[in-house]
Design a protein around this motif. Sequence first.
Motif, short mmCIF file in Angstrom:
data_model
loop_
_atom_site.label_atom_id
_atom_site.label_comp_id
_atom_site.label_asym_id
_atom_site.label_seq_id
_atom_site.Cartn_x
_atom_site.Cartn_y
_atom_site.Cartn_z
N ILE A 100 0.98 -1.26 0.08
CA ILE A 100 -0.23 0.03 -0.06
C ILE A 100 0.71 1.28 0.11
CG2 ILE A 100 -2.15 -1.10 1.08
CD1 ILE A 100 -0.86 0.07 3.79
N ARG A 101 0.32 2.43 -0.67
CA ARG A 101 1.22 3.64 -0.75
C ARG A 101 1.55 4.15 0.70
NH1 ARG A 101 0.65 9.16 -1.15
NH2 ARG A 101 1.72 10.07 -2.76
N GLY A 102 2.58 4.74 0.95
CA GLY A 102 3.03 5.03 2.14
C GLY A 102 3.52 4.09 3.14
N GLU A 103 3.33 2.84 2.90
CA GLU A 103 3.74 1.72 3.66
C GLU A 103 5.34 1.89 3.85
OE1 GLU A 103 4.51 -3.07 3.15
OE2 GLU A 103 2.99 -2.11 1.93
N SER A 104 5.81 1.50 5.16
CA SER A 104 7.23 1.23 5.40
C SER A 104 7.51 -0.01 5.38
CB SER A 104 7.49 1.87 6.68
OG SER A 104 7.79 3.35 6.48
N LYS A 215 11.13 -4.49 13.82
CA LYS A 215 11.41 -3.17 14.19
C LYS A 215 10.37 -2.31 14.77
CE LYS A 215 15.08 -3.31 10.64
NZ LYS A 215 16.20 -3.30 11.59
N ASP A 216 10.81 -1.12 15.40
CA ASP A 216 9.99 -0.26 15.96
C ASP A 216 9.12 0.35 14.90
OD1 ASP A 216 8.78 1.56 17.48
OD2 ASP A 216 10.41 2.96 17.63
N THR A 217 7.75 0.57 14.90
CA THR A 217 6.87 0.80 13.86
C THR A 217 6.17 2.27 14.37
OG1 THR A 217 5.16 -0.52 15.12
CG2 THR A 217 6.41 -1.50 13.02
N THR A 218 6.62 2.55 15.75
CA THR A 218 6.05 4.07 15.91
C THR A 218 6.02 5.06 14.99
OG1 THR A 218 6.85 3.71 18.18
CG2 THR A 218 6.03 5.72 17.97
N GLY A 219 4.85 5.72 14.78
CA GLY A 219 4.74 6.62 13.69
C GLY A 219 4.78 6.24 12.27
N LEU A 220 5.05 4.90 12.02
CA LEU A 220 5.06 4.58 10.74
C LEU A 220 3.58 3.75 10.04
CD1 LEU A 220 8.65 2.92 10.77
CD2 LEU A 220 8.01 5.30 10.01
N ARG A 221 3.45 3.99 8.95
CA ARG A 221 2.45 3.07 8.39
C ARG A 221 2.82 1.59 7.75
NH1 ARG A 221 -1.67 4.70 3.33
NH2 ARG A 221 -3.21 3.24 3.63
N THR A 222 2.37 0.78 8.50
CA THR A 222 2.87 -0.81 8.05
C THR A 222 1.76 -1.15 7.57
OG1 THR A 222 2.41 -1.45 10.47
CG2 THR A 222 4.42 -0.49 10.11
N ASN A 223 2.16 -2.48 7.07
CA ASN A 223 1.27 -3.51 6.61
C ASN A 223 1.50 -5.08 7.02
OD1 ASN A 223 -0.78 -4.28 5.04
ND2 ASN A 223 0.24 -4.13 2.97
N ASN A 224 0.24 -5.74 7.25
CA ASN A 224 0.48 -7.24 7.65
C ASN A 224 0.27 -8.13 6.53
OD1 ASN A 224 0.84 -6.89 10.65
ND2 ASN A 224 -1.21 -6.28 10.57
#
Length: 474
Positions: A100-104, A215-224
């Motif tokens: 997805i767009r913006g995903e780290s 990894k630390d996902t604080t403030g990040l957009r992630t995906n499962n």
Amino acid sequence: MKTQKRKNILLLFLCIMLIMQNVVYAAEAPHINAESAILIEKSTQKILFEKNSDKRMYPASMTKLLTAIIALDNFSPDDVIVVGNEINEVSWDSSKAGHIRGESITVENLVRGLIIPSGNDTAEVISSAVVKKLRDDNTLSPKECDLIFSEIMNKKAEEIGCLDTHFSNPHGYHDNNHYTTAYDMTKIATEAMKYDVLKKICSEKNFSGNSMGDKDTTGLRTNNYNWSSHNLLITNGEYAYPYANGLKTGFTDEAGDCVAASAEKDGIELIAIIFNSEDPSRWTDAADLFNYGFDNYNFFTIAENNSVVSEVPLHNHNKSNGDTINLIIKEDITKFLDRETLGAIEVDVEITNSDYIFENKDSENDLETSVFIKAPIEEGTELGTAYYRHNGEILAQTPVYAERTVEEATFLETVLYTLEDIADDLLTKEGIIKAVIGIVSLIVLIAIIKIISSKKRRKRTVYKFKTNNRKRKF
């Protein structure tokens, strides 16, 4: 009489059995349905089987092995990439990982998205990330990035030994100008297995987890994600192969069903490339090739360290320790061979150290020359090279060395050895004949000389006699 016949028959039977034990039968290669295929041993790159291995074929998603290589050449597995609009550039009928767009997402998980679900969208993310980093330009469009990335791919392919490969995109979606060969795919697969993280991912049956891993996902957009491998050779189904550990599948209508497969058994690593073999044949073709390789090939030690490979005559040497010297090698020679080849290896030695060569031409045949090693010589002196051949092909070569020190003969020893040789020669039939001829010739020669000498003496006597009887004057 009957007892003796039975013994003879039994003896003949035992001889036949002993001979049969040493007969090596050529293994029959398997029938392969694929349009193009090849099997190699990874460490030696030895080709064990091939069918149209130099024919141009469409690689489909097997392309992604090279894309993963380039990703890991430019990023570490822990680096984080932010997904952009490039994921919208893939065709609607492409296989997708679901970014997805913006995903780290970590580079390691990008490689997983590339290999396990075979994400064309993942390939676009990697293409854009690599090119923008190398060009230091975030304004480049996805199409511009793909064009530059393809150039990088083709350069890399050439560097690793591909002879007839051209890639036009990072994912393998069909393009008439996007092709390779089975042989070239072995180069790409071999290179891929040099990257530990990529080799590990290629063996994974599935992946479930967060795009950022642990990894630390604080403030990040992630995906499962919940991905499953398309490679049935490494899954638990009907076509699983017990020793398979990778690598990458591929399919398009134009390419057909393909797989770059790897397997390891007892320390032997094989790579099979299958092009256009309709399911389930791509799985059975790969399994048949692996069975053929594992059953008929192995690493064999064809020569051991300090073993004698030749015995060479000596010249000008002290004969107390013999008239020959053994030539030895100083390493183990191990080759990946089939058993048929193992039983037919020939060894020849070439003496090249001119400081120790003595050539003796045959007086009766000028074309034949005997080579001797001349003394003195020290133990361990390098004298030449041993070649291990099969059907004229050099399988291996290694230096040969003097096994022992050889002293030079003294003048007195040389004289004594010469007399011994003459005596030994006289003891042979030919020697006796030569000696008799020589003695007779000598006697005849002496007789002739005596006759001539006698005539000369008689003439001188007559002359002296006449001289002595002249009248004297008083």
